[in-house]
Write a protein that holds these residues in place. Structure first.
Motif, PDB file in Angstrom:
ATOM      1  N   VAL A 153       0.833  -1.197   0.000  1.00 19.11           N
ATOM      2  CA  VAL A 153       0.000   0.000   0.000  1.00 19.11           C
ATOM      3  C   VAL A 153       0.872   1.254   0.000  1.00 19.11           C
ATOM      4  O   VAL A 153       0.560   2.241  -0.690  1.00 19.11           O
ATOM      5  N   LEU A 154       1.979   1.223   0.747  1.00 18.92           N
ATOM      6  CA  LEU A 154       2.888   2.366   0.753  1.00 18.92           C
ATOM      7  C   LEU A 154       3.513   2.569  -0.621  1.00 18.92           C
ATOM      8  O   LEU A 154       3.670   3.712  -1.083  1.00 18.92           O
ATOM      9  N   ARG A 155       3.842   1.475  -1.278  1.00 19.50           N
ATOM     10  CA  ARG A 155       4.421   1.573  -2.623  1.00 19.50           C
ATOM     11  C   ARG A 155       3.425   2.144  -3.618  1.00 19.50           C
ATOM     12  O   ARG A 155       3.810   2.733  -4.637  1.00 19.50           O
ATOM     13  N   ALA A 156       2.129   1.988  -3.316  1.00 16.49           N
ATOM     14  CA  ALA A 156       1.085   2.469  -4.218  1.00 16.49           C
ATOM     15  C   ALA A 156       0.741   3.937  -3.988  1.00 16.49           C
ATOM     16  O   ALA A 156      -0.127   4.477  -4.680  1.00 16.49           O
ATOM     17  N   ALA A 157       1.390   4.598  -3.026  1.00 16.56           N
ATOM     18  CA  ALA A 157       1.048   5.982  -2.694  1.00 16.56           C
ATOM     19  C   ALA A 157       1.131   6.931  -3.888  1.00 16.56           C
ATOM     20  O   ALA A 157       0.239   7.766  -4.071  1.00 16.56           O
ATOM     21  N   PRO A 158       2.181   6.872  -4.730  1.00 12.54           N
ATOM     22  CA  PRO A 158       2.220   7.792  -5.876  1.00 12.54           C
ATOM     23  C   PRO A 158       1.036   7.594  -6.826  1.00 12.54           C
ATOM     24  O   PRO A 158       0.449   8.586  -7.297  1.00 12.54           O
ATOM     25  N   GLY A 159       0.672   6.351  -7.113  1.00 14.64           N
ATOM     26  CA  GLY A 159      -0.471   6.111  -7.986  1.00 14.64           C
ATOM     27  C   GLY A 159      -1.770   6.576  -7.364  1.00 14.64           C
ATOM     28  O   GLY A 159      -2.652   7.114  -8.049  1.00 14.64           O
ATOM     29  N   ALA A 160      -1.905   6.363  -6.039  1.00 20.92           N
ATOM     30  CA  ALA A 160      -3.111   6.833  -5.346  1.00 20.92           C
ATOM     31  C   ALA A 160      -3.204   8.349  -5.404  1.00 20.92           C
ATOM     32  O   ALA A 160      -4.297   8.914  -5.534  1.00 20.92           O
ATOM     33  N   LEU A 161      -2.053   9.027  -5.327  1.00 19.14           N
ATOM     34  CA  LEU A 161      -2.037  10.486  -5.412  1.00 19.14           C
ATOM     35  C   LEU A 161      -2.459  10.959  -6.800  1.00 19.14           C
ATOM     36  O   LEU A 161      -3.226  11.924  -6.938  1.00 19.14           O
ATOM     37  N   VAL A 162      -1.978  10.267  -7.841  1.00 20.85           N
ATOM     38  CA  VAL A 162      -2.385  10.617  -9.204  1.00 20.85           C
ATOM     39  C   VAL A 162      -3.888  10.418  -9.373  1.00 20.85           C
ATOM     40  O   VAL A 162      -4.591  11.273  -9.926  1.00 20.85           O
ATOM     41  N   CYS A 163      -4.393   9.282  -8.876  1.00 18.39           N
ATOM     42  CA  CYS A 163      -5.831   9.013  -8.961  1.00 18.39           C
ATOM     43  C   CYS A 163      -6.628  10.077  -8.213  1.00 18.39           C
ATOM     44  O   CYS A 163      -7.622  10.601  -8.724  1.00 18.39           O
ATOM     45  N   ALA A 164      -6.204  10.415  -7.004  1.00 15.62           N
ATOM     46  CA  ALA A 164      -6.916  11.413  -6.204  1.00 15.62           C
ATOM     47  C   ALA A 164      -6.914  12.775  -6.888  1.00 15.62           C
ATOM     48  O   ALA A 164      -7.925  13.496  -6.863  1.00 15.62           O
ATOM     49  N   THR A 165      -5.805  13.130  -7.513  1.00 14.87           N
ATOM     50  CA  THR A 165      -5.722  14.418  -8.201  1.00 14.87           C
ATOM     51  C   THR A 165      -6.688  14.482  -9.378  1.00 14.87           C
ATOM     52  O   THR A 165      -7.424  15.473  -9.546  1.00 14.87           O
ATOM     53  N   LEU A 166      -6.707  13.424 -10.181  1.00 18.15           N
ATOM     54  CA  LEU A 166      -7.608  13.398 -11.341  1.00 18.15           C
ATOM     55  C   LEU A 166      -9.069  13.359 -10.904  1.00 18.15           C
ATOM     56  O   LEU A 166      -9.913  14.087 -11.440  1.00 18.15           O
ATOM     57  N   LEU A 180      -9.839   9.623  -0.379  1.00 19.57           N
ATOM     58  CA  LEU A 180     -10.418   8.351   0.053  1.00 19.57           C
ATOM     59  C   LEU A 180     -10.638   7.414  -1.131  1.00 19.57           C
ATOM     60  O   LEU A 180     -10.428   6.203  -1.025  1.00 19.57           O
ATOM     61  N   ILE A 181     -11.083   7.973  -2.246  1.00 17.58           N
ATOM     62  CA  ILE A 181     -11.298   7.142  -3.442  1.00 17.58           C
ATOM     63  C   ILE A 181      -9.976   6.538  -3.908  1.00 17.58           C
ATOM     64  O   ILE A 181      -9.893   5.341  -4.221  1.00 17.58           O
ATOM     65  N   GLY A 182      -8.910   7.355  -3.946  1.00 19.53           N
ATOM     66  CA  GLY A 182      -7.610   6.837  -4.369  1.00 19.53           C
ATOM     67  C   GLY A 182      -7.068   5.783  -3.432  1.00 19.53           C
ATOM     68  O   GLY A 182      -6.567   4.732  -3.874  1.00 19.53           O
TER      69      GLY A 182
END
Length: 260
Positions: A74-87, A235-237
Motif C-alpha cells: 500500500v505504501l508503494r502504491a502511494a504515488p499512484g493513489a495520489l495521481v488518482c486522487a488528483t484526477l 479516500l477514493i484513491g
C-alpha cells in the motif's frame, strides 16, 4: 530474515517451494532470485514443516508477515493513489464549474472510470510485482475498467438490483478484480479457474475483507452528493489502492508461482 514454508509436491514437477514474505510468493531456490532474501529454514520452521500433515498442505504467511507485506504494498502504491486522487478531485470539482446544473452523474461516471482504472492497475501491479502505471499495460487496464465501471456505478444507484451485485463483489472481489487485471481475463474469469484460485488462496477471508473495505472506501465518497472533493478524492484513491492490492496479493497467493 524472510521466513520459509515447506510444501509437498506441486504441479510442474516442483517438489518443494519456499515462501518468501518479502515477495509474497513461493520460490524453489535460496536466496530469493527476486529480492535476495535468505530462505533457509531455522529450527522452529523445520519442526513446523516436519509436523505438517501429509499431502503437502502449504503454510502461508503469518499474520505479522501478511500485515507487513500489505503495508509495504500500500505504501508503494502511494504515488499512484495520489495521481488518482488528483484526477478524481479535478473531475468532482469541475461539477461546480461546468453547466451540469443539478446532474451529479456525469462527474461521478468519469471519476468512477478513473478509480476503476487505478483499481485494476494496482491489482495488476500487486499480482505481477511490476511497477504501477505501466504505460505498456495501461491500455488493457483502461479497456477492462470500462467493463468494471457499470457494475460499480450500478451499486451507487442503490437500486434493489444492486444488492446482489454488491454481495458478489463482497464475497468474490479478490477473484474478480485479479482476474480482470490479468493478462488473460477471459480465461481467469472462468468458473473453474475462479474456484481453483479460491481453494488455493491462503487466508481468503482476509483478502476478501480487505477488498470489500477498499471498495467501500472508494464507492461511498464517489456516490456522496455535494461532498467536498478535498476529502472525497483521497479516500477514493486510497480505497482503490487497498482493494487492488488485496486482490493482487490474493491471486499471487493462489498462483504460488516459484521462480526457478
Amino acid at each position: 530474515m524472510a521466513r520459509e514454508r515447506d510444501e509437498g509436491p506441486r504441479a510442474g514437477g516442483l517438489a518443494k517451494a519456499r515462501y518468501c514474505a518479502d515477495c509474497a510468493s513461493w520460490r524453489v531456490e535460496t536466496p530469493c532470485p527476486v529480492c535476495g532474501a535468505d530462505l533457509l529454514l531455522d529450527d522452529e520452521d523445520e519442526d513446523a514443516a516436519t509436523a505438517a500433515p501429509p499431502g503437502g498442505v502449504a503454510l502461508g504467511p503469518t499474520r505479522g508477515e501478511f500485515t507487513l507485506r500489505l503495508g509495504r504494498e500500500v505504501l508503494r502504491a502511494a504515488p499512484g493513489a495520489l495521481v488518482c486522487a488528483t484526477l478524481v478531485g479535478g473531475v468532482l470539482a469541475a461539477q461546480t464549474l461546468l453547466p451540469f446544473g443539478d446532474l451529479d452523474w456525469p462527474p461521478k461516471i468519469v471519476a468512477g472510470f478513473i478509480a476503476c482504472a487505478w483499481l485494476l492497475e494496482r491489482a495488476r501491479s500487486a499480482r505481477t510485482q511490476g511497477s504501477d502505471l505501466d504505460m505498456v499495460a495501461l491500455g488493457g487496464v483502461l479497456l477492462r475498467a470500462l467493463y468494471l465501471l457499470p457494475a460499480l456505478v450500478g451499486i451507487l444507484t442503490l437500486h434493489w438490483a444492486a444488492i446482489p451485485v454488491a454481495a458478489v463483489f463482497a464475497l468474490l472481489g479478490p477473484l474478480l478484480l485479479a482476474a480482470l487485471a490479468g493478462e488473460e481475463p477471459l480465461s481467469d474469469l472462468g468458473p473453474r479457474t475462479l474456484l481453483q484460485a479460491f481453494l488455493a488462496t491462503d487466508g481468503y477471508a482476509r483478502y476478501a475483507t480487505l477488498t470489500a473495505a477498499g471498495l467501500a472506501a472508494m464507492l461511498v465518497p464517489l456516490g456522496w452528493d455535494d461532498g467536498d472533493p478535498l476529502w472525497r478524492a483521497p479516500l477514493i484513491g486510497l480505497g482503490a489502492a487497498l482493494a487492488g492490492t488485496a486482490a493482487g496479493l490474493a491471486r499471487r497467493s493462489a498462483e504460488r508461482t516459484p521462480e526457478a
